[in-house]
Design an enzyme around this catalytic site. Structure first.
Site, mmCIF file in Angstrom:
data_model
loop_
_atom_site.group_PDB
_atom_site.id
_atom_site.type_symbol
_atom_site.label_atom_id
_atom_site.label_comp_id
_atom_site.label_asym_id
_atom_site.label_seq_id
_atom_site.Cartn_x
_atom_site.Cartn_y
_atom_site.Cartn_z
ATOM 1 N N ASP A 45 -25.323 12.347 -69.174
ATOM 2 C CA ASP A 45 -24.022 12.968 -68.885
ATOM 3 C C ASP A 45 -24.070 14.490 -68.992
ATOM 4 O OD1 ASP A 45 -22.469 10.761 -68.248
ATOM 5 O OD2 ASP A 45 -22.089 10.281 -70.349
ATOM 6 N N HIS B 29 -11.894 10.822 -73.443
ATOM 7 C CA HIS B 29 -13.213 11.459 -73.430
ATOM 8 C C HIS B 29 -13.215 12.817 -74.120
ATOM 9 C CE1 HIS B 29 -14.540 9.001 -69.626
ATOM 10 N NE2 HIS B 29 -14.225 8.250 -70.652
ATOM 11 N N LYS C 251 -17.732 19.706 -63.745
ATOM 12 C CA LYS C 251 -17.187 20.770 -64.613
ATOM 13 C C LYS C 251 -18.248 21.843 -64.911
ATOM 14 C CE LYS C 251 -15.513 17.642 -67.670
ATOM 15 N NZ LYS C 251 -15.487 16.397 -66.876
ATOM 16 N N ASP D 152 -27.717 9.727 -64.119
ATOM 17 C CA ASP D 152 -26.425 9.050 -64.108
ATOM 18 C C ASP D 152 -26.112 8.790 -62.634
ATOM 19 O OD1 ASP D 152 -23.963 7.997 -64.422
ATOM 20 O OD2 ASP D 152 -23.285 9.460 -65.915
ATOM 21 N N THR E 157 -17.322 7.596 -63.098
ATOM 22 C CA THR E 157 -16.969 6.412 -62.286
ATOM 23 C C THR E 157 -15.449 6.287 -62.141
ATOM 24 O OG1 THR E 157 -18.968 5.342 -63.083
ATOM 25 C CG2 THR E 157 -17.358 3.909 -62.045
ATOM 26 N N SER F 62 -16.382 14.135 -64.407
ATOM 27 C CA SER F 62 -17.831 14.266 -64.182
ATOM 28 C C SER F 62 -18.399 15.639 -64.548
ATOM 29 C CB SER F 62 -18.208 13.934 -62.731
ATOM 30 O OG SER F 62 -18.056 15.055 -61.891
ATOM 31 N N ARG G 152 -15.284 20.233 -74.564
ATOM 32 C CA ARG G 152 -15.389 18.777 -74.726
ATOM 33 C C ARG G 152 -15.438 18.464 -76.228
ATOM 34 N NH1 ARG G 152 -16.900 15.101 -70.737
ATOM 35 N NH2 ARG G 152 -17.507 13.051 -71.478
ATOM 36 N N ASP H 154 -22.444 2.412 -58.251
ATOM 37 C CA ASP H 154 -23.307 2.807 -59.377
ATOM 38 C C ASP H 154 -24.666 2.105 -59.238
ATOM 39 O OD1 ASP H 154 -21.390 3.849 -62.044
ATOM 40 O OD2 ASP H 154 -20.402 2.869 -60.366
ATOM 41 N N GLU I 294 -28.534 5.103 -66.652
ATOM 42 C CA GLU I 294 -27.389 4.483 -67.315
ATOM 43 C C GLU I 294 -27.287 2.976 -67.104
ATOM 44 O OE1 GLU I 294 -23.508 6.191 -66.535
ATOM 45 O OE2 GLU I 294 -22.679 5.087 -68.233
ATOM 46 N N ILE J 207 -23.675 7.352 -61.049
ATOM 47 C CA ILE J 207 -22.348 7.920 -60.750
ATOM 48 C C ILE J 207 -21.769 8.384 -62.067
ATOM 49 C CG2 ILE J 207 -19.980 7.512 -59.997
ATOM 50 C CD1 ILE J 207 -20.828 5.785 -57.868
ATOM 51 N N ASP J 208 -21.721 9.673 -62.243
ATOM 52 C CA ASP J 208 -21.074 10.223 -63.421
ATOM 53 C C ASP J 208 -19.608 10.421 -63.048
ATOM 54 O OD1 ASP J 208 -20.728 11.400 -65.924
ATOM 55 O OD2 ASP J 208 -21.000 13.402 -65.087
HETATM 56 P P1 AMP Z 1 -15.781 12.960 -67.844
HETATM 57 O O1 AMP Z 1 -15.700 12.650 -66.404
HETATM 58 O O2 AMP Z 1 -16.162 14.353 -68.154
HETATM 59 O O3 AMP Z 1 -14.580 12.495 -68.582
HETATM 60 O O4 AMP Z 1 -17.024 12.167 -68.392
HETATM 61 C C1 AMP Z 1 -17.394 10.925 -67.921
HETATM 62 C C2 AMP Z 1 -18.392 10.363 -68.877
HETATM 63 O O5 AMP Z 1 -17.797 10.255 -70.154
HETATM 64 C C3 AMP Z 1 -18.818 8.976 -68.561
HETATM 65 O O6 AMP Z 1 -19.986 9.017 -67.793
HETATM 66 C C4 AMP Z 1 -19.080 8.349 -69.902
HETATM 67 O O7 AMP Z 1 -20.455 8.186 -70.128
HETATM 68 C C5 AMP Z 1 -18.550 9.344 -70.901
HETATM 69 N N1 AMP Z 1 -17.694 8.769 -71.932
HETATM 70 C C6 AMP Z 1 -17.290 7.491 -72.072
HETATM 71 N N2 AMP Z 1 -16.549 7.350 -73.206
HETATM 72 C C7 AMP Z 1 -16.493 8.578 -73.770
HETATM 73 C C8 AMP Z 1 -15.893 9.095 -74.974
HETATM 74 N N3 AMP Z 1 -15.183 8.322 -75.783
HETATM 75 N N4 AMP Z 1 -16.052 10.396 -75.254
HETATM 76 C C9 AMP Z 1 -16.754 11.200 -74.439
HETATM 77 N N5 AMP Z 1 -17.349 10.776 -73.300
HETATM 78 C C10 AMP Z 1 -17.227 9.478 -72.963
HETATM 79 MG MG MG Z 2 -21.616 9.503 -66.890
#
Ligand code: AMP
Ligand code: MG
Length: 344
Positions: free
Chosen positions: A289, A233, A260, A140, A145, A257, A274, A64, A87, A142-143
């Site tokens: 994000d 998430h 999607k 971002d 992580t 990430s 989401r 990152d 980020e 690394i989206d």
């Molecule tokens: P994903 O891979 O779609 O699950 O999204 C990853 C991103 O979700 C990360 O980069 C975080 O910034 C973000 N994230 C962290 N906590 C949460 C949460 N509680 N709700 C939604 N997104 C989140």
């Molecule tokens: Mg992210």
């Protein structure tokens, strides 16, 4: 004579940042390509070891930091007046207890920028700001992580926003298969979208460029929807209820990430849901994000709003305070999904 004149006129009116050969586009492509090479190198050699847990309990790895250092340096060199809302920051990395971690970040950055010093690497990371401007980039490094740590999907996501509008979105997904019909085939996708000019997928070297278009499916029965892998998430249970209401028969495609957004853009999924997870009701989505993915899906003919149907707000702050959840669709199904989301 008429055609060239018209052509000149159109080019004049076009915003610089949406021209495919503009310095913005070329710089964004080079920066994300280099950052993804660094991430893949670290992934291959360290298998994602060496991370810090941030105050919000999310992990941040040397990849990152390295990715942010490279992208910020690259952009600032070409556009010294531009702000980059990113980020990470180097505050913890500068602490003595993390000296070893910093050495590793520097080691990997030097594979690409051989004269980089410890101080330079920290200052490149700290080019990332939390203050928005009329024109700014958002990154971002690394989206996903958690996906990176699992050797699953992750993305380097970068967008250029002017007057609240996303003008350019680029997303490198080094682990994403290029062809949905050959998931075990070649991996590595570079998505690029330019406002008003379409959405494209390339391989990681910028080759095999193709125009993306969302699925035209109207009957969701046989179609896929996508959601986060992490149940913190997004509300997987509620997604399942919505999918049932829409008559979707397939199980969700779970993916980390902004990849999607890419799979909706290329017609592999009809929806990306989401809905905020009940485990973290106070969480607010962050601009880095979503900005790049948003444009990639919209320019492929999709529609992106929050789950109330409101447009995404990329101009008020890092946190998208005005929005609640995210809904990405192929456009055709958007209103039906909004209705299904409203049913209790
Ligand atoms: P994903 O891979 O779609 O699950 O999204 C990853 C991103 O979700 C990360 O980069 C975080 O910034 C973000 N994230 C962290 N906590 C949460 C949460 N509680 N709700 C939604 N997104 C989140
Ligand atoms: Mg992210």
């Amino acid at each position: 004579m008429e055609t060239p004149l018209l052509f000149l006129f159109c080019r004049k009116k076009m915003s610089l940042s949406t021209d495919e050969n503009s310095p913005e586009v070329l710089t964004a492509i080079q920066a994300t390509q280099m950052a993804s090479r660094l991430c893949q190198k670290i992934r291959g050699e360290l298998a994602g070891r060496n991370s810090i847990t941030k105050s919000d309990r999310s992990p941040v790895t040397i990849a990152d930091f390295g990715s942010q250092a490279i992208v910020c340096k690259w952009i600032k060199e070409t556009f010294p007046d531009d702000i980059i809302v990113a980020e990470e920051d180097a505050e913890e990395l500068r602490e003595e207890v993390h000296a070893n971690l910093l050495d590793q970040v520097v080691h990997y950055v030097r594979l690409f920028l051989p004269s980089a010093s410890r101080e330079q690497v920290c200052s490149w990371i700290d080019l990332g700001s939390r203050v928005l401007a009329d024109r700014f980039w958002t990154l971002d490094p690394i989206d996903g992580t958690k996906g990176f740590l699992r050797n699953d999907q992750y993305a380097i996501a970068l967008a250029l926003i002017e007057k609240g509008q996303v003008k350019l979105g680029i997303m490198a997904c080094p682990n994403l298969y290029q062809d949905k019909d050959r998931p075990e085939g070649e991996k590595g996708c570079l998505f690029l979208a330019l406002k008003g000019r379409g959405s494209f997928q390339m391989d990681m070297d910028g080759g095999k460029k193709r125009v993306l278009a969302v699925s035209k499916v109207e009957d969701p029965w046989d179609a896929f929807f996508t959601e986060s892998v992490e149940s913190d998430h997004a509300d997987h249970l509620f997604h399942r209820r919505v999918a049932e209401r829409l008559n979707i028969s397939k199980p969700p495609l779970r993916m980390d990430s902004q990849a999607k957004y890419g799979i909706v853009a290329r017609g592999e999924a009809i929806l990306y849901l989401r809905v905020p997870s009940p485990s973290e009701p106070e969480y607010r989505e962050k601009i880095w994000d979503h900005a790049a993915g948003f444009l990639i899906a919209e320019e492929a003919g999709g529609k992106v709003t929050d789950i109330r149907g409101d447009p995404l707000d990329f101009s008020s702050g890092v946190e998208m305070e005005k929005n609640h959840g995210i809904l990405v669709s192929n456009g055709i199904l958007h209103d039906r999904v909004l209705k299904a989301l409203k049913l209790e």
